[in-house]
Design a protein around this motif. Structure first.
Motif, PDB file in Angstrom:
ATOM      1  N   GLN A 173     -10.847  92.170  75.958  1.00 29.16           N
ATOM      2  CA  GLN A 173      -9.368  92.720  76.650  1.00 29.16           C
ATOM      3  C   GLN A 173      -8.031  92.629  75.706  1.00 29.16           C
ATOM      4  O   GLN A 173      -7.807  92.945  74.837  1.00 29.16           O
ATOM      5  CB  GLN A 173      -9.582  92.753  78.295  1.00 29.16           C
ATOM      6  CG  GLN A 173      -9.793  92.767  78.978  1.00 29.16           C
ATOM      7  CD  GLN A 173     -10.998  94.033  78.681  1.00 29.16           C
ATOM      8  OE1 GLN A 173      -9.742  95.225  78.593  1.00 29.16           O
ATOM      9  NE2 GLN A 173     -12.040  94.472  79.255  1.00 29.16           N
ATOM     10  N   GLY A 174      -7.303  91.938  75.498  1.00 26.63           N
ATOM     11  CA  GLY A 174      -6.219  90.910  75.339  1.00 26.63           C
ATOM     12  C   GLY A 174      -4.901  91.658  75.106  1.00 26.63           C
ATOM     13  O   GLY A 174      -3.954  91.814  75.158  1.00 26.63           O
ATOM     14  N   ALA A 228      -2.195  93.607  78.838  1.00 27.42           N
ATOM     15  CA  ALA A 228      -2.124  93.042  79.339  1.00 27.42           C
ATOM     16  C   ALA A 228      -1.788  94.505  80.173  1.00 27.42           C
ATOM     17  O   ALA A 228      -0.282  95.640  79.385  1.00 27.42           O
ATOM     18  CB  ALA A 228      -1.048  92.058  80.064  1.00 27.42           C
ATOM     19  N   ASN A 260      -4.695  94.794  85.930  1.00 27.19           N
ATOM     20  CA  ASN A 260      -5.730  94.215  85.011  1.00 27.19           C
ATOM     21  C   ASN A 260      -6.641  93.583  86.280  1.00 27.19           C
ATOM     22  O   ASN A 260      -5.866  92.952  86.996  1.00 27.19           O
ATOM     23  CB  ASN A 260      -5.322  93.557  84.152  1.00 27.19           C
ATOM     24  CG  ASN A 260      -4.943  93.861  82.779  1.00 27.19           C
ATOM     25  OD1 ASN A 260      -3.879  94.069  83.128  1.00 27.19           O
ATOM     26  ND2 ASN A 260      -5.283  94.235  81.617  1.00 27.19           N
ATOM     27  N   ASP A 311     -10.190  91.163  82.938  1.00 29.11           N
ATOM     28  CA  ASP A 311      -9.022  92.217  82.805  1.00 29.11           C
ATOM     29  C   ASP A 311      -9.373  93.110  82.454  1.00 29.11           C
ATOM     30  O   ASP A 311      -8.540  93.466  81.977  1.00 29.11           O
ATOM     31  CB  ASP A 311      -8.847  90.854  81.626  1.00 29.11           C
ATOM     32  CG  ASP A 311      -7.934  90.031  81.538  1.00 29.11           C
ATOM     33  OD1 ASP A 311      -7.349  90.262  83.143  1.00 29.11           O
ATOM     34  OD2 ASP A 311      -6.653  88.955  80.585  1.00 29.11           O
ATOM     35  N   ASN A 340       2.409  91.796  71.250  1.00 33.48           N
ATOM     36  CA  ASN A 340       2.527  90.998  71.456  1.00 33.48           C
ATOM     37  C   ASN A 340       3.672  89.522  71.531  1.00 33.48           C
ATOM     38  O   ASN A 340       4.400  89.444  70.816  1.00 33.48           O
ATOM     39  CB  ASN A 340       1.641  89.477  71.112  1.00 33.48           C
ATOM     40  CG  ASN A 340       1.536  89.259  69.467  1.00 33.48           C
ATOM     41  OD1 ASN A 340       2.968  90.147  68.878  1.00 33.48           O
ATOM     42  ND2 ASN A 340       1.567  88.307  68.992  1.00 33.48           N
ATOM     43  N   ASN A 359      -3.257  86.044  78.405  1.00 32.80           N
ATOM     44  CA  ASN A 359      -3.773  86.863  78.766  1.00 32.80           C
ATOM     45  C   ASN A 359      -3.717  88.417  77.754  1.00 32.80           C
ATOM     46  O   ASN A 359      -3.620  89.571  77.791  1.00 32.80           O
ATOM     47  CB  ASN A 359      -4.998  87.617  79.602  1.00 32.80           C
ATOM     48  CG  ASN A 359      -5.007  86.751  79.885  1.00 32.80           C
ATOM     49  OD1 ASN A 359      -5.921  85.393  79.209  1.00 32.80           O
ATOM     50  ND2 ASN A 359      -6.050  86.019  81.912  1.00 32.80           N
TER      51      ASN A 359
END
Length: 139
Positions: A14-15, A17, A26, A31, A51, A58
């Motif tokens: 996934q990566g 949120a 999630n 996730d 990010n 996560n």
């Protein structure tokens, strides 16, 4: 965000949120995100953030923040009808209102189709009701 997903398929790395009104949605295992549970008509704003450690370990690819409509930020009523090939028919409706410090919002979405082959018809109804909200005003 390249290379990262927020998919409903278990086992997919996934990566991303995903937050709905500030709460992470999630799923615990894997996730994954059940996008079908988020009614499109009830989305007020979607924010994509690269990010950032604020969103947790996560969220290597970033975060998606979904702000939903409520009676304070949407007043009135709206209905929509749509149609397409193979007997596809859809309808959506939403209504919201505010009276003083109390508000409410409701939406519903329904779709049905005859399918493009024998015995492949489908239909779905997806209601969404925001919890009643009360805001204390201070002057």
């Amino acid at each position: 965000m390249a290379g990262f997903t927020a998919s409903p398929v278990p086992g997919t790395p996934q990566g991303l949120a995903v937050y709905q009104n500030g709460a992470r949605i999630n799923e615990t295992f894997g996730d994954t995100v059940n996008w079908d549970l988020i009614p499109e008509m009830a989305v007020k704003r979607l924010t994509l953030t690269p990010n950032n450690p604020v969103y947790g370990l996560n969220a290597l690819g970033g975060a998606i923040s979904i702000e939903m409509k409520n009676g304070f930020n949407y007043q009135g009523a709206q209905a929509e009808l749509r149609g397409g090939s193979y007997g596809r028919v859809g309808a959506s409706a939403q209504a919201g209102g505010q009276k003083g410090n109390l508000s409410g919002y409701i939406t519903a979405d329904a779709v049905s189709d005859a399918g493009w082959r024998d015995f492949s018809s489908s239909s779905a109804i997806a209601p969404h009701v925001s919890r009643p909200r009360y805001t204390r005003r201070t002057n």
